[in-house]
Design an enzyme around this catalytic site. Structure first.
Site, PDB file in Angstrom:
ATOM      1  N   SER A  38       7.374  10.844 -84.018  1.00  0.00           N
ATOM      2  CA  SER A  38       7.408  11.006 -85.472  1.00  0.00           C
ATOM      3  C   SER A  38       6.165  11.694 -86.009  1.00  0.00           C
ATOM      4  O   SER A  38       5.074  11.589 -85.440  1.00  0.00           O
ATOM      5  CB  SER A  38       7.553   9.638 -86.142  1.00  0.00           C
ATOM      6  N   GLU A  93      16.480   3.662 -76.288  1.00  0.00           N
ATOM      7  CA  GLU A  93      15.939   2.833 -77.359  1.00  0.00           C
ATOM      8  C   GLU A  93      17.054   2.132 -78.119  1.00  0.00           C
ATOM      9  O   GLU A  93      16.979   0.928 -78.390  1.00  0.00           O
ATOM     10  CB  GLU A  93      15.111   3.691 -78.316  1.00  0.00           C
ATOM     11  N   SER A 122       3.406   3.403 -81.949  1.00  0.00           N
ATOM     12  CA  SER A 122       3.130   2.007 -81.603  1.00  0.00           C
ATOM     13  C   SER A 122       2.277   1.911 -80.343  1.00  0.00           C
ATOM     14  O   SER A 122       2.619   2.483 -79.306  1.00  0.00           O
ATOM     15  CB  SER A 122       4.438   1.245 -81.381  1.00  0.00           C
ATOM     16  N   GLU A 151      19.806   4.724 -92.341  1.00  0.00           N
ATOM     17  CA  GLU A 151      20.632   5.837 -92.795  1.00  0.00           C
ATOM     18  C   GLU A 151      21.097   6.697 -91.613  1.00  0.00           C
ATOM     19  O   GLU A 151      22.256   7.137 -91.568  1.00  0.00           O
ATOM     20  CB  GLU A 151      19.847   6.687 -93.802  1.00  0.00           C
TER      21      GLU A 151
END
Length: 411
Positions: free
Chosen positions: A141, A257, A174, A380
């Protein structure tokens, strides 16, 4: 070969000797576990927790309780997924060391490299990653490329010597401050459509030009990081997959994932802890609380049904498809529903630790639950996958379809 039942029996005996049981749903015996979704710990405590989790996983490998369905080529034991699932089901009953960086390393990066890495990468990295001897963060990201991951702008420029120069910024990474490596996506070609111009790399995070900066969350901890890349020089041997083939790497990892996202239905607390809270506060007879408790219990039962259904599908050899998105969505909505229930039960007590029995610092759950509406693919995005791939609905309009990345408007 050891049967699945024998493996489960051996696992239970081994766990019994080493770790306490979690709070049991029926008998309520055992140890209550934290309801926090994102931990609030110091850097030193986080390192200690990671070391404990790594040692625990490696001990399981050494005792034939991890890597059961991995081949001997990678240090595994050559058994079946059913054996591995049986151990996971038993382990879920115990309060074992855990750190969020390990599933990324062992359940996403390691199996992806097993499929897509070169022979040298597989020999060098897959076994150590699967055992957590090496740990790896996910550098996907960006500030302007989260749900629309293919819109990433971190650039990878090919050098005359065949290597790469990489510059840009990642975010929400993370555990990156504790990792030795990062699985990085970067744009290597702006003259093709956005999905086609991405290349993946396994980046050593001690490489000059890499700056990892922890982000303080409202829960108090620093699970996530910004990662800045300033002319990071990287040999082509760290490239994963083909040049321009990074989207295949990304979708492979995201598939793993989503396959794993809903497996831990107790993350951040359980139905029995919610019920214990309601009883301790004397709210089980409250007409404003009882319907919420019923909803929480229903979700708890249906989650167990989903786990059983998915296990049955795996035993039949049926890979999880877009159903993984549905599981992830159900899991997140369950956590949010628990938040709403405990907020109704606790009222003003939610904002501070009163020390009262069964309260378990529930504000840490409430503050963290909304984060998983974004983590692992936003709600979404999951709904879009469900609509298109399960319900067969047409995809929405896309203004960037068929346009080279350099020509996509940025404002």
């Amino acid at each position: 070969m050891e049967t699945v039942e024998e493996t489960a029996h051996r696992a239970r005996a081994w766990f019994d000797d080493r770790v306490p049981k979690r709070l049991d749903t029926e008998s309520r015996s055992g140890k209550p576990w934290s309801v926090a979704i994102f931990t609030d710990t110091s850097h030193d405590d986080e390192v200690r927790l990671l070391d404990e989790a790594r040692a625990w996983l490696q001990a399981k490998w050494d005792n034939r309780l991890a890597g059961l369905d991995w081949s001997e080529e990678f240090g595994g034991h050559g058994l079946t997924r059913a054996h591995a699932d049986a151990v996971s089901a038993v382990e879920a009953e115990y309060d074992v060391p855990h750190h969020d960086l390990l599933p990324i390393t062992t359940r996403l990066v390691a199996p992806m490299l097993r499929l897509l890495g070169t022979d040298e990468q597989r020999a060098t990295f897959v076994g150590p990653l699967a055992r957590s001897e090496l740990v790896c963060a996910q550098l996907f990201s960006e500030p302007a490329a989260g749900s629309d991951l293919a819109g990433l702008t971190t650039r990878a420029t090919r050098l005359d010597d065949g290597g790469w120069s990489i510059s840009g910024q990642k975010v929400w990474s993370s555990g990156a401050q504790f990792a030795g490596y990062g699985l990085l996506l970067a744009r290597s070609d702006v003259d093709v459509v956005k999905h086609a111009g991405i290349t993946a790399f396994l980046l050593p995070l001690e490489t000059p030009g890499v700056d990892v900066r922890p982000l303080r969350q409202m829960t108090g901890g620093s699970c996530f990081n910004e990662v800045f890349l300033d002319d990071v020089r990287l040999s082509d041997e760290y490239r994963v997959g083909e040049v321009g083939g990074g989207w295949k790497v990304a979708t492979t990892m995201l598939g793993f994932e989503r396959d794993a996202s809903g497996d831990d239905t107790t993350l951040g607390g359980s139905w029995i802890q919610v019920l214990a809270l309601a009883e301790a506060m004397g709210r089980t007879g409250d007409p404003s609380v009882r319907p919420m408790l019923a909803d929480a219990y229903t979700r708890h039962v249906l989650a167990k049904v989903d786990v059983a259904r998915d296990l049955s599908a795996r035993l039949r050899g049926t890979p999880r498809g877009p159903e993984g998105s549905m599981r992830k969505l159900q899991w997140v909505e369950g956590m949010v529903q628990i938040s709403e229930t405990v907020a109704q039960i606790l009222g003003p007590r939610l904002v501070a630790d009163t020390g009262e029995p069964e309260t378990y610092l529930w504000h840490e759950h409430v503050l963290g639950a909304l984060g998983y509406r974004i983590a692992g693919g936003s709600n979404e995005i999951q709904r879009g996958i469900i609509a298109e791939r399960i319900l067969g609905l047409p995809s929405g309009p896309r203004a960037d379809r068929g346009i080279p990345f350099k020509d996509i408007p940025t404002a």
